[in-house]
Design a protein around this motif. Structure first.
Motif, PDB file in Angstrom:
ATOM      1  N   ASP A   1       0.733  -1.063   0.023  1.00 46.27           N
ATOM      2  CA  ASP A   1      -0.034   0.005  -0.159  1.00 46.27           C
ATOM      3  C   ASP A   1       0.818   0.965  -0.047  1.00 46.27           C
ATOM      4  OD1 ASP A   1      -2.190   1.844   2.361  1.00 46.27           O
ATOM      5  OD2 ASP A   1      -2.375   1.522   0.144  1.00 46.27           O
ATOM      6  N   VAL A   2       0.654   2.214  -1.019  1.00 45.85           N
ATOM      7  CA  VAL A   2       1.312   3.420  -0.932  1.00 45.85           C
ATOM      8  C   VAL A   2       1.399   4.026   0.494  1.00 45.85           C
ATOM      9  CG1 VAL A   2       1.383   5.602  -2.210  1.00 45.85           C
ATOM     10  CG2 VAL A   2       1.131   3.433  -3.482  1.00 45.85           C
ATOM     11  N   ALA A   3       0.374   4.291   0.926  1.00 43.86           N
ATOM     12  CA  ALA A   3       0.360   4.985   2.102  1.00 43.86           C
ATOM     13  C   ALA A   3       1.351   4.423   3.203  1.00 43.86           C
ATOM     14  CB  ALA A   3      -0.904   5.246   2.851  1.00 43.86           C
ATOM     15  N   ASN A   4       1.653   3.393   2.947  1.00 43.49           N
ATOM     16  CA  ASN A   4       2.465   2.754   4.213  1.00 43.49           C
ATOM     17  C   ASN A   4       4.064   2.555   3.641  1.00 43.49           C
ATOM     18  OD1 ASN A   4       0.543   2.113   6.131  1.00 43.49           O
ATOM     19  ND2 ASN A   4      -0.164   0.321   4.719  1.00 43.49           N
ATOM     20  N   MET A   5       4.349   3.036   2.391  1.00 46.27           N
ATOM     21  CA  MET A   5       5.590   2.872   2.057  1.00 46.27           C
ATOM     22  C   MET A   5       6.489   3.993   2.612  1.00 46.27           C
ATOM     23  SD  MET A   5       5.323   2.608  -2.185  1.00 46.27           S
ATOM     24  CE  MET A   5       5.052   1.043  -2.869  1.00 46.27           C
TER      25      MET A   5
ATOM     26  N   PHE B   1      10.004   6.414   2.234  1.00 46.85           N
ATOM     27  CA  PHE B   1      10.204   7.406   1.151  1.00 46.85           C
ATOM     28  C   PHE B   1      11.008   6.596  -0.084  1.00 46.85           C
ATOM     29  CE2 PHE B   1      13.538  10.031  -0.899  1.00 46.85           C
ATOM     30  CZ  PHE B   1      12.652  10.941  -1.388  1.00 46.85           C
ATOM     31  N   GLU B   2      11.798   5.703   0.341  1.00 43.49           N
ATOM     32  CA  GLU B   2      12.795   5.067  -0.402  1.00 43.49           C
ATOM     33  C   GLU B   2      12.117   3.866  -1.191  1.00 43.49           C
ATOM     34  OE1 GLU B   2      13.498   5.450   2.649  1.00 43.49           O
ATOM     35  OE2 GLU B   2      15.124   6.876   2.547  1.00 43.49           O
ATOM     36  N   GLN B   3      11.182   3.508  -0.679  1.00 41.46           N
ATOM     37  CA  GLN B   3      10.197   2.499  -1.563  1.00 41.46           C
ATOM     38  C   GLN B   3       9.629   3.168  -2.361  1.00 41.46           C
ATOM     39  OE1 GLN B   3       8.331   0.789   2.081  1.00 41.46           O
ATOM     40  NE2 GLN B   3       9.283  -1.123   1.713  1.00 41.46           N
ATOM     41  N   ALA B   4       8.815   4.300  -2.059  1.00 40.85           N
ATOM     42  CA  ALA B   4       8.049   5.180  -2.867  1.00 40.85           C
ATOM     43  C   ALA B   4       8.936   5.600  -4.060  1.00 40.85           C
ATOM     44  CB  ALA B   4       7.343   6.186  -2.283  1.00 40.85           C
ATOM     45  N   ARG B   5      10.019   6.034  -3.875  1.00 36.94           N
ATOM     46  CA  ARG B   5      10.926   6.638  -4.915  1.00 36.94           C
ATOM     47  C   ARG B   5      11.341   5.681  -6.034  1.00 36.94           C
ATOM     48  NH1 ARG B   5      16.392   7.524  -2.512  1.00 36.94           N
ATOM     49  NH2 ARG B   5      16.204   5.238  -2.736  1.00 36.94           N
ATOM     50  N   ASP B   6      11.657   4.557  -5.385  1.00 41.75           N
ATOM     51  CA  ASP B   6      12.244   3.344  -6.305  1.00 41.75           C
ATOM     52  C   ASP B   6      11.060   2.994  -7.193  1.00 41.75           C
ATOM     53  OD1 ASP B   6      14.836   3.817  -5.148  1.00 41.75           O
ATOM     54  OD2 ASP B   6      14.401   1.877  -3.792  1.00 41.75           O
ATOM     55  N   GLU B   7       9.902   2.563  -6.619  1.00 38.12           N
ATOM     56  CA  GLU B   7       9.029   2.399  -7.647  1.00 38.12           C
ATOM     57  C   GLU B   7       8.335   3.045  -8.732  1.00 38.12           C
ATOM     58  OE1 GLU B   7       4.239   0.367  -7.568  1.00 38.12           O
ATOM     59  OE2 GLU B   7       5.349   0.527  -5.488  1.00 38.12           O
ATOM     60  N   LEU B   8       8.416   4.306  -8.108  1.00 36.66           N
ATOM     61  CA  LEU B   8       8.236   5.505  -9.266  1.00 36.66           C
ATOM     62  C   LEU B   8       9.090   5.712 -10.097  1.00 36.66           C
ATOM     63  CD1 LEU B   8       6.529   8.144  -9.707  1.00 36.66           C
ATOM     64  CD2 LEU B   8       7.914   9.485  -8.039  1.00 36.66           C
ATOM     65  N   VAL B   9      10.511   5.444  -9.855  1.00 36.30           N
ATOM     66  CA  VAL B   9      11.347   5.465 -10.921  1.00 36.30           C
ATOM     67  C   VAL B   9      11.293   4.353 -11.768  1.00 36.30           C
ATOM     68  CG1 VAL B   9      13.719   4.611 -11.520  1.00 36.30           C
ATOM     69  CG2 VAL B   9      13.265   6.345  -9.720  1.00 36.30           C
ATOM     70  N   ARG B  10      10.804   2.981 -11.354  1.00 37.78           N
ATOM     71  CA  ARG B  10      10.155   1.780 -12.280  1.00 37.78           C
ATOM     72  C   ARG B  10       9.067   2.363 -13.158  1.00 37.78           C
ATOM     73  NH1 ARG B  10      11.880  -0.815  -7.817  1.00 37.78           N
ATOM     74  NH2 ARG B  10       9.877  -1.046  -6.820  1.00 37.78           N
ATOM     75  N   VAL B  11       8.120   2.905 -12.427  1.00 38.16           N
ATOM     76  CA  VAL B  11       6.824   3.340 -13.261  1.00 38.16           C
ATOM     77  C   VAL B  11       7.166   4.200 -14.417  1.00 38.16           C
ATOM     78  CG1 VAL B  11       4.794   4.531 -13.026  1.00 38.16           C
ATOM     79  CG2 VAL B  11       5.159   2.822 -11.175  1.00 38.16           C
ATOM     80  N   VAL B  12       7.943   5.350 -14.130  1.00 35.85           N
ATOM     81  CA  VAL B  12       8.421   6.251 -15.179  1.00 35.85           C
ATOM     82  C   VAL B  12       9.195   5.619 -16.155  1.00 35.85           C
ATOM     83  CG1 VAL B  12       9.916   8.161 -15.689  1.00 35.85           C
ATOM     84  CG2 VAL B  12       8.445   8.227 -13.532  1.00 35.85           C
ATOM     85  N   ALA B  13       9.943   4.702 -16.016  1.00 35.97           N
ATOM     86  CA  ALA B  13      10.717   3.838 -17.064  1.00 35.97           C
ATOM     87  C   ALA B  13       9.782   3.126 -17.796  1.00 35.97           C
ATOM     88  CB  ALA B  13      11.804   3.002 -16.376  1.00 35.97           C
TER      89      ALA B  13
ATOM     90  N   ARG C   1      -0.633   5.293 -10.625  1.00 38.57           N
ATOM     91  CA  ARG C   1       0.264   4.545  -9.592  1.00 38.57           C
ATOM     92  C   ARG C   1       1.402   5.830  -9.494  1.00 38.57           C
ATOM     93  NH1 ARG C   1       0.307   1.086  -5.386  1.00 38.57           N
ATOM     94  NH2 ARG C   1       2.202   0.242  -5.247  1.00 38.57           N
ATOM     95  N   GLY C   2       1.762   6.101 -10.526  1.00 39.96           N
ATOM     96  CA  GLY C   2       2.951   7.100 -10.390  1.00 39.96           C
ATOM     97  C   GLY C   2       2.584   8.367  -9.795  1.00 39.96           C
ATOM     98  N   GLU C   3       1.263   8.762  -9.847  1.00 40.59           N
ATOM     99  CA  GLU C   3       0.871   9.962  -9.139  1.00 40.59           C
ATOM    100  C   GLU C   3       0.773   9.870  -7.757  1.00 40.59           C
ATOM    101  OE1 GLU C   3      -0.136  13.202 -10.092  1.00 40.59           O
ATOM    102  OE2 GLU C   3       0.660  12.774 -11.934  1.00 40.59           O
ATOM    103  N   ALA C   4       0.150   8.733  -7.387  1.00 40.41           N
ATOM    104  CA  ALA C   4       0.207   8.197  -5.988  1.00 40.41           C
ATOM    105  C   ALA C   4       1.374   8.118  -5.401  1.00 40.41           C
ATOM    106  CB  ALA C   4      -0.530   7.064  -5.798  1.00 40.41           C
ATOM    107  N   LEU C   5       2.387   7.649  -5.883  1.00 44.40           N
ATOM    108  CA  LEU C   5       3.814   7.504  -5.505  1.00 44.40           C
ATOM    109  C   LEU C   5       4.454   8.647  -5.355  1.00 44.40           C
ATOM    110  CD1 LEU C   5       4.922   4.290  -7.535  1.00 44.40           C
ATOM    111  CD2 LEU C   5       4.614   4.510  -5.113  1.00 44.40           C
ATOM    112  N   ALA C   6       4.319   9.723  -6.127  1.00 40.47           N
ATOM    113  CA  ALA C   6       4.899  10.921  -6.154  1.00 40.47           C
ATOM    114  C   ALA C   6       4.133  11.816  -5.115  1.00 40.47           C
ATOM    115  CB  ALA C   6       4.541  11.682  -7.468  1.00 40.47           C
ATOM    116  N   ALA C   7       3.098  11.513  -4.695  1.00 39.86           N
ATOM    117  CA  ALA C   7       2.431  12.308  -3.525  1.00 39.86           C
ATOM    118  C   ALA C   7       2.861  11.664  -2.149  1.00 39.86           C
ATOM    119  CB  ALA C   7       0.938  11.855  -3.745  1.00 39.86           C
ATOM    120  N   ARG C   8       3.121  10.687  -2.158  1.00 38.62           N
ATOM    121  CA  ARG C   8       3.880   9.735  -1.100  1.00 38.62           C
ATOM    122  C   ARG C   8       5.134  10.368  -0.918  1.00 38.62           C
ATOM    123  NH1 ARG C   8       3.289   8.325   3.977  1.00 38.62           N
ATOM    124  NH2 ARG C   8       4.545   6.692   4.585  1.00 38.62           N
TER     125      ARG C   8
END
Length: 89
Positions: A21-25, A27-39, A57-64
């Motif tokens: 769940d994004v809300a429980n991530m 910073f590092e988890q959200a950032r790393d997943e955001l990098v994968r989503v963008v790629a 998903r990327g918007e939710a990760l960026a907000a986190r």
């Protein structure tokens, strides 16, 4: 009425998207997943629905990430506002 296809595959380190769940991530988890989503978005997705799901998903990760950064800034501001106990004025 819009539908978003669930993400599958390697969008998250833990398996299918939403598994963490994004809300429980952290910073590092959200950032790393955001990098994968963008790629993946940059490579192009097979369907528009998949691209939209990735975007959401990327918007939710960026907000986190933004939430974590705001919290860090508040902590730094609070630390700076607190006078040093050993300092003389």
């Amino acid at each position: 009425m819009t539908q978003t296809a669930p993400l599958t595959g390697d969008e998250t380190a833990g398996g299918p998207a939403g598994a963490t769940d994004v809300a429980n991530m952290s910073f590092e988890q959200a950032r790393d997943e955001l990098v994968r989503v963008v790629a993946e978005l940059e490579q192009g997705s097979p369907t528009l629905e998949h691209s939209l799901a990735l975007w959401e998903r990327g918007e939710a990760l960026a907000a986190r990430c933004e939430e974590w950064l705001r919290g860090a800034k508040q902590r730094l501001d609070a630390a700076r506002a607190t006078p040093d106990e050993g300092a003389t004025t």
